[in-house]
Design an enzyme around this catalytic site. Sequence first.
Site, PDB file in Angstrom:
ATOM      1  N   SER A 193       0.840  -1.222   0.000  1.00  0.00           N
ATOM      2  CA  SER A 193       0.000   0.000   0.000  1.00  0.00           C
ATOM      3  C   SER A 193       0.861   1.252   0.000  1.00  0.00           C
ATOM      4  O   SER A 193       0.639   2.165  -0.814  1.00  0.00           O
ATOM      5  CB  SER A 193      -0.961  -0.014   1.190  1.00  0.00           C
ATOM      6  OG  SER A 193      -0.283  -0.237   2.403  1.00  0.00           O
ATOM      7  N   HIS A 252      -1.869  -8.885   2.026  1.00  0.00           N
ATOM      8  CA  HIS A 252      -1.569  -7.607   2.699  1.00  0.00           C
ATOM      9  C   HIS A 252      -2.696  -7.328   3.702  1.00  0.00           C
ATOM     10  O   HIS A 252      -2.934  -8.134   4.593  1.00  0.00           O
ATOM     11  CB  HIS A 252      -1.429  -6.540   1.601  1.00  0.00           C
ATOM     12  CG  HIS A 252      -0.827  -5.234   2.040  1.00  0.00           C
ATOM     13  ND1 HIS A 252      -0.121  -5.069   3.199  1.00  0.00           N
ATOM     14  CD2 HIS A 252      -0.825  -3.991   1.440  1.00  0.00           C
ATOM     15  CE1 HIS A 252       0.287  -3.801   3.303  1.00  0.00           C
ATOM     16  NE2 HIS A 252      -0.144  -3.127   2.249  1.00  0.00           N
ATOM     17  N   HIS A 294       5.916 -12.434   7.709  1.00  0.00           N
ATOM     18  CA  HIS A 294       6.115 -11.050   7.266  1.00  0.00           C
ATOM     19  C   HIS A 294       7.325 -10.989   6.345  1.00  0.00           C
ATOM     20  O   HIS A 294       8.277 -11.745   6.507  1.00  0.00           O
ATOM     21  CB  HIS A 294       6.331 -10.113   8.469  1.00  0.00           C
ATOM     22  CG  HIS A 294       6.073  -8.685   8.127  1.00  0.00           C
ATOM     23  ND1 HIS A 294       7.053  -7.865   7.636  1.00  0.00           N
ATOM     24  CD2 HIS A 294       4.940  -7.946   8.168  1.00  0.00           C
ATOM     25  CE1 HIS A 294       6.532  -6.672   7.395  1.00  0.00           C
ATOM     26  NE2 HIS A 294       5.251  -6.692   7.701  1.00  0.00           N
ATOM     27  N   ARG A 337       3.031  -4.315  16.771  1.00  0.00           N
ATOM     28  CA  ARG A 337       1.641  -3.858  16.632  1.00  0.00           C
ATOM     29  C   ARG A 337       0.698  -4.945  17.143  1.00  0.00           C
ATOM     30  O   ARG A 337      -0.384  -4.671  17.666  1.00  0.00           O
ATOM     31  CB  ARG A 337       1.332  -3.525  15.160  1.00  0.00           C
ATOM     32  CG  ARG A 337       2.216  -2.430  14.590  1.00  0.00           C
ATOM     33  CD  ARG A 337       2.040  -2.284  13.097  1.00  0.00           C
ATOM     34  NE  ARG A 337       2.379  -3.504  12.376  1.00  0.00           N
ATOM     35  CZ  ARG A 337       2.173  -3.695  11.069  1.00  0.00           C
ATOM     36  NH1 ARG A 337       1.640  -2.730  10.345  1.00  0.00           N
ATOM     37  NH2 ARG A 337       2.516  -4.830  10.493  1.00  0.00           N
ATOM     38  N   ASP A 374      -2.183  -8.296  11.833  1.00  0.00           N
ATOM     39  CA  ASP A 374      -3.516  -8.756  11.443  1.00  0.00           C
ATOM     40  C   ASP A 374      -4.022  -9.928  12.288  1.00  0.00           C
ATOM     41  O   ASP A 374      -5.217 -10.216  12.300  1.00  0.00           O
ATOM     42  CB  ASP A 374      -3.515  -9.159   9.959  1.00  0.00           C
ATOM     43  CG  ASP A 374      -3.256  -7.966   9.069  1.00  0.00           C
ATOM     44  OD1 ASP A 374      -3.777  -6.882   9.386  1.00  0.00           O
ATOM     45  OD2 ASP A 374      -2.524  -8.103   8.075  1.00  0.00           O
TER      46      ASP A 374
HETATM   47  C1  LIG Z   1       3.196 -11.710   4.745  1.00  0.00           C
HETATM   48  C2  LIG Z   1       3.674 -12.657   3.640  1.00  0.00           C
HETATM   49  C3  LIG Z   1       2.910 -12.324   2.360  1.00  0.00           C
HETATM   50  C4  LIG Z   1       5.162 -12.415   3.407  1.00  0.00           C
HETATM   51  O1  LIG Z   1       5.538 -13.130   2.263  1.00  0.00           O
HETATM   52  P1  LIG Z   1       7.065 -13.521   1.987  1.00  0.00           P
HETATM   53  O2  LIG Z   1       7.944 -12.358   2.275  1.00  0.00           O
HETATM   54  O3  LIG Z   1       7.111 -14.099   0.630  1.00  0.00           O
HETATM   55  O4  LIG Z   1       7.307 -14.622   3.110  1.00  0.00           O
HETATM   56  P2  LIG Z   1       8.425 -15.751   3.148  1.00  0.00           P
HETATM   57  O5  LIG Z   1       9.684 -15.293   2.473  1.00  0.00           O
HETATM   58  O6  LIG Z   1       8.514 -16.173   4.571  1.00  0.00           O
HETATM   59  O7  LIG Z   1       7.766 -16.893   2.255  1.00  0.00           O
HETATM   60  C5  LIG Z   1       8.439 -18.107   2.021  1.00  0.00           C
HETATM   61  C6  LIG Z   1       7.423 -19.221   1.881  1.00  0.00           C
HETATM   62  O8  LIG Z   1       6.743 -19.370   3.140  1.00  0.00           O
HETATM   63  C7  LIG Z   1       5.357 -19.315   2.928  1.00  0.00           C
HETATM   64  N1  LIG Z   1       4.719 -18.625   4.050  1.00  0.00           N
HETATM   65  C8  LIG Z   1       4.975 -17.382   4.526  1.00  0.00           C
HETATM   66  N2  LIG Z   1       4.085 -17.072   5.494  1.00  0.00           N
HETATM   67  C9  LIG Z   1       3.274 -18.138   5.613  1.00  0.00           C
HETATM   68  C10 LIG Z   1       2.136 -18.398   6.401  1.00  0.00           C
HETATM   69  N3  LIG Z   1       1.651 -17.492   7.259  1.00  0.00           N
HETATM   70  N4  LIG Z   1       1.535 -19.591   6.275  1.00  0.00           N
HETATM   71  C11 LIG Z   1       2.001 -20.503   5.395  1.00  0.00           C
HETATM   72  N5  LIG Z   1       3.044 -20.310   4.586  1.00  0.00           N
HETATM   73  C12 LIG Z   1       3.674 -19.118   4.709  1.00  0.00           C
HETATM   74  C13 LIG Z   1       5.207 -18.456   1.670  1.00  0.00           C
HETATM   75  O9  LIG Z   1       3.934 -18.624   1.080  1.00  0.00           O
HETATM   76  C14 LIG Z   1       6.345 -18.952   0.831  1.00  0.00           C
HETATM   77  O10 LIG Z   1       5.971 -20.177   0.264  1.00  0.00           O
HETATM   78  P3  LIG Z   1       6.398 -20.593  -1.239  1.00  0.00           P
HETATM   79  O11 LIG Z   1       7.887 -20.668  -1.178  1.00  0.00           O
HETATM   80  O12 LIG Z   1       5.692 -21.858  -1.459  1.00  0.00           O
HETATM   81  O13 LIG Z   1       5.917 -19.463  -2.124  1.00  0.00           O
HETATM   82  C15 LIG Z   1       3.455 -14.142   4.063  1.00  0.00           C
HETATM   83  O14 LIG Z   1       4.118 -14.368   5.295  1.00  0.00           O
HETATM   84  C16 LIG Z   1       1.999 -14.510   4.176  1.00  0.00           C
HETATM   85  O15 LIG Z   1       1.380 -14.906   3.165  1.00  0.00           O
HETATM   86  N6  LIG Z   1       1.389 -14.421   5.420  1.00  0.00           N
HETATM   87  C17 LIG Z   1      -0.009 -14.677   5.587  1.00  0.00           C
HETATM   88  C18 LIG Z   1      -0.820 -13.478   5.134  1.00  0.00           C
HETATM   89  C19 LIG Z   1      -0.646 -12.314   6.089  1.00  0.00           C
HETATM   90  O16 LIG Z   1      -0.732 -12.448   7.287  1.00  0.00           O
HETATM   91  N7  LIG Z   1      -0.438 -11.112   5.523  1.00  0.00           N
HETATM   92  C20 LIG Z   1      -0.334  -9.866   6.292  1.00  0.00           C
HETATM   93  C21 LIG Z   1       1.042  -9.324   6.287  1.00  0.00           C
HETATM   94  S1  LIG Z   1       1.175  -7.908   7.316  1.00  0.00           S
END
Ligand SMILES: CC(C)(COP(=O)(O)OP(=O)(O)OC[C@H]1O[C@@H](n2cnc3c(N)ncnc32)[C@H](O)[C@@H]1OP(=O)(O)O)[C@@H](O)C(=O)NCCC(=O)NCCS
Length: 434
Positions: free
Chosen positions: A240, A270, A317, A326, A372
């Site tokens: 965002s 997000h 994250h 937070r 979240d």
């Molecule tokens: C926030 C988020 C998008 C960050 O993504 P990122 O920087 O790519 O995270 P990572 O580097 O740790 O990801 C590596 C792997 O772990 C997985 N992973 C990360 N968080 C995960 C979670 N909460 N549950 C399951 N798998 C997760 C990713 O999907 C990725 O899998 P892939 O290799 O099969 O694509 C991710 O942690 C996520 O999807 N969290 C859940 C949604 C969420 O809470 N979003 C709000 C963020 S403030």
Amino acid sequence: MTTLKETLQRKIEEHRPRTTRLLKECSDVKISDVTIGQAIGGARGVKCLVTDTSYLDPMEGIRFRGKTIPETFAALPKAAGREYPSVESFWYYILTGEIPTLEEAQAVEADFKERAQVPAYVFDVVRALPADSHPMAMFSSAILSMQRESIFARRHREGMGKMEYWDPMYEDCSNLLARLPEIGAFIYRHKFKGGDIIAPDKSLDLGGNFAHMMGIGSPYDEVARMYFILHSDHESGNVSAHTIHLVASALSDCYYALSAGINGLAGPLHGLANENVLRWTQKFMEGLEGQEPTEEIIRKALWDTLNSGQVIPGYGHAVLRKTDPRYTSQREFCLKNLPDYPLFKVISMIYKVAPDVLKEHGKAKNPWPNVDAQSGVVQWYYGVTEYSFYTVLFGIGRAIGTLANIVWDRALGYPIERPKSLTTAMLEEMAGIR
Ligand SMILES: CC(C)(COP(=O)(O)OP(=O)(O)OC[C@H]1O[C@@H](n2cnc3c(N)ncnc32)[C@H](O)[C@@H]1OP(=O)(O)O)[C@@H](O)C(=O)NCCC(=O)NCCS
């Protein structure tokens, strides 16, 4: 001119030579290398943005203008009997880096009241959308519909000089921020309360007025202040904030920019994660059919989610590598105000179990909860059970830091953003595999 605007002008004039010097004398100093992994992997960790409103340390979490969340809450002035500072005082702080006095904060409150009138056509726009539109689509459309109000766009058409850009941008951003609570509350009551709209109360601050227009009594006003400030800023690489900065870099005004950023916030990876946390938890509780939740049952449900290829919402994250402060801040609020609330107990149990499950799963780089994972519980407790609305709350908060950031973008003359892209074949050649 208000004290805030005068202070901002002084701060901008003090700051400009620093940016000029960096550009003139240090432009070639290297701050980051980029690998193929980063180019394909969403530019994770590439240091190529400058943001002074906040900084996100992977281990410590967010600092707003150098202060942690508890330090920020402690430093800002509070009106008698209030636990949390006003959003207006925080706006002063995030814009200028200076802690306002209570009088200065109240002057911003008075200024916002002058600006808060939402044009009637905005409500018509929301009403015209199909009833099943997502609240975020309504919110984004409402913001975009006000573009015709932009002073920046008009002054730019008239040919203002670059050094003046920050002034109409500040005016637009202040007007827009002051109007967001009424737009948010309108969407809530239009969509979920049969259109029974509550008129604003001009005697209240932004947080208090928002609670009033939502139709929820005290201490929801305190919740609103806490929530908006907590969600305000997370430096500028997140979807965002980055979108808002990027769109504004084309000299698009803040209505275009914020509307675009809200669209990014609406994504499930997000801001929409807070909606998904509640959806997940409610579904889980329904499945219990009255049975008491246990850590074992939660562990199984988390594994079921992972095994079906979904993410655990509210965990992980891109930058953080520990529990999001937070999350902690809202958890402390819950421990104080709703320690025995069943939903809070389940969320707390998930906090006990999920990090180990994610570690065992072995994919997520950060197994800890983000903001979240906790924010929906507080909303639910105070009666906002329509979780598709939660990201609108996030969006009102997120506007504070990101709008402040684009005022500074214009003040410091940041150019249109334009990173370079390569083709896959070029990467293969650079890697020597083609
Ligand atoms: C926030 C988020 C998008 C960050 O993504 P990122 O920087 O790519 O995270 P990572 O580097 O740790 O990801 C590596 C792997 O772990 C997985 N992973 C990360 N968080 C995960 C979670 N909460 N549950 C399951 N798998 C997760 C990713 O999907 C990725 O899998 P892939 O290799 O099969 O694509 C991710 O942690 C996520 O999807 N969290 C859940 C949604 C969420 O809470 N979003 C709000 C963020 S403030």
